[in-house]
Design a protein around this motif. Structure first.
Motif: not given
Ligand SMILES: N[C@@H](CCC(=O)N[C@@H](CS)C(=O)NCC(=O)O)C(=O)O
Length: 216
Positions: A96-98, A47-51, A10-12, A35-37, A104-106, A60-64
Motif C-alpha cells: 500500500a505504501e510503496l 521533515g515528514k509527518i507523523p513522528c 495526512s494519511n500517514y 517541515s525542513q526547519d 498517487a502522491r506524485r 519517525s516512519e509510520s510503520l516503525a
C-alpha cells in the motif's frame, strides 16, 4: 504521555492515530506540518509527518511507529499471532505504501495545492496504479479483513492510503476504482464504518474543508 506530531490531513498521521485509538493508548496530538526547519528535523529527520514523541525520544516512519506501539501495547493486538500471517500483514502495508501511495502522491501537489498538472506523472501514474492494484489484489484476502479474519494494521494502513489514492484519481482521471472493484469497495465500506475510522476520517474532513475554504 505519548505525543503524536503531525496534521489530521495526512494519511500517514491518521494511520498511527487510528492504531493508537484502536489500542486505547492515551496520547496527545501536537499540530505540526511537515517541515525542513532545523528544529523539526531533530524530531523527524526527513521533515515528514507523523513522528511520535516517546519517553525515550522521537520516532519517525509510520510503520516503525505502529510496530513500536504493537510491542509496547500488545493488547488488543493489531497483528496476527502466527509469524507467516504477521509477515503477510506487513507485506500488504508495504504494498500500500510503496505501490499505491507512492505513485498517487506524485499528483498530490496538483490536487491538494493547485500546482500545475505534471504531464509525465499524469501519463505514468494511472498505468502504475492499475498494475499495482492487481498485485495487491493477489495478496488481499477480504475475509472479511484485508489480511484475513482479524482486523489488523493492514486494514488501517490500506484504508487511509486508499483514501488518498481515491481523492487523487477521481479528479485527475475521473477514475472510480471502487465501482470497478466491488470486493475492495465492500471492504473499504466496512473498514471506514468502524468507530475509530469514523473519528479519524471526520477530523481529516474538517481540516480538508477548512483548507479548501481558505483557498477559495
Ligand atoms: N514513509 C513515511 C511517509 C510519511 C509522509 O510522506 N508524510 C507526508 C504527509 S502525508 C509528508 O510529511 N510529506 C512531506 C514531505 O514529504 O516532505 C511514513 O510512513 O511515515
Amino acid at each position: 504521555m505519548l505525543k503524536l506530531h503531525g496534521v489530521a490531513l495526512s494519511n500517514y498521521y491518521n494511520i498511527v492515530k487510528q492504531a493508537m485509538l484502536e489500542k486505547g493508548i492515551a496520547f496527545e496530538e501536537i499540530t505540526a506540518p511537515p517541515s525542513q526547519d532545523a528544529s523539526f528535523l531533530t524530531k523527524s529527520p526527513m521533515g515528514k509527518i507523523p513522528c511520535l514523541e516517546t519517553p525515550e525520544g522521537f520516532l519517525s516512519e509510520s510503520l516503525a511507529i505502529i510496530e513500536y506501539l504493537e510491542e509496547t501495547h500488545p493488547t488488543p493486538s493489531l497483528l496476527p499471532g502466527d509469524a507467516y500471517q504477521r509477515a503477510k500483514t506487513r507485506e500488504i502495508i508495504k504494498y500500500a505504501e510503496l505501490y499505491l501511495d507512492g505513485p498517487a502522491r506524485r499528483l498530490l501537489g496538483h490536487v491538494i495545492f493547485g500546482a500545475p498538472l505534471p504531464q509525465q506523472a499524469f501519463d505514468e501514474v494511472r498505468p502504475a496504479l492499475e498494475k499495482n492494484l492487481t498485485a495487491l489484489k493477489r495478496i488481499a484476502r477480504f475475509e472479511p479483513w484485508v489480511a484475513g479474519t482479524e482486523f489488523s494494521l493492514a486494514d488501517i494502513a490500506l484504508l487511509h492510503i486508499m483514501g488518498l489514492v481515491l481523492a487523487i484519481i477521481k479528479p485527475v482521471y475521473d477514475w472510480d476504482i471502487l465501482a470497478q472493484e466491488p470486493e475492495l469497495a465492500n471492504w473499504m465500506q466496512r473498514a471506514a464504518a468502524r468507530e475509530h475510522s469514523l473519528t479519524v476520517l471526520a477530523a481529516q474532513k474538517k481540516v480538508r474543508e477548512a483548507m479548501m475554504a481558505k483557498q477559495a
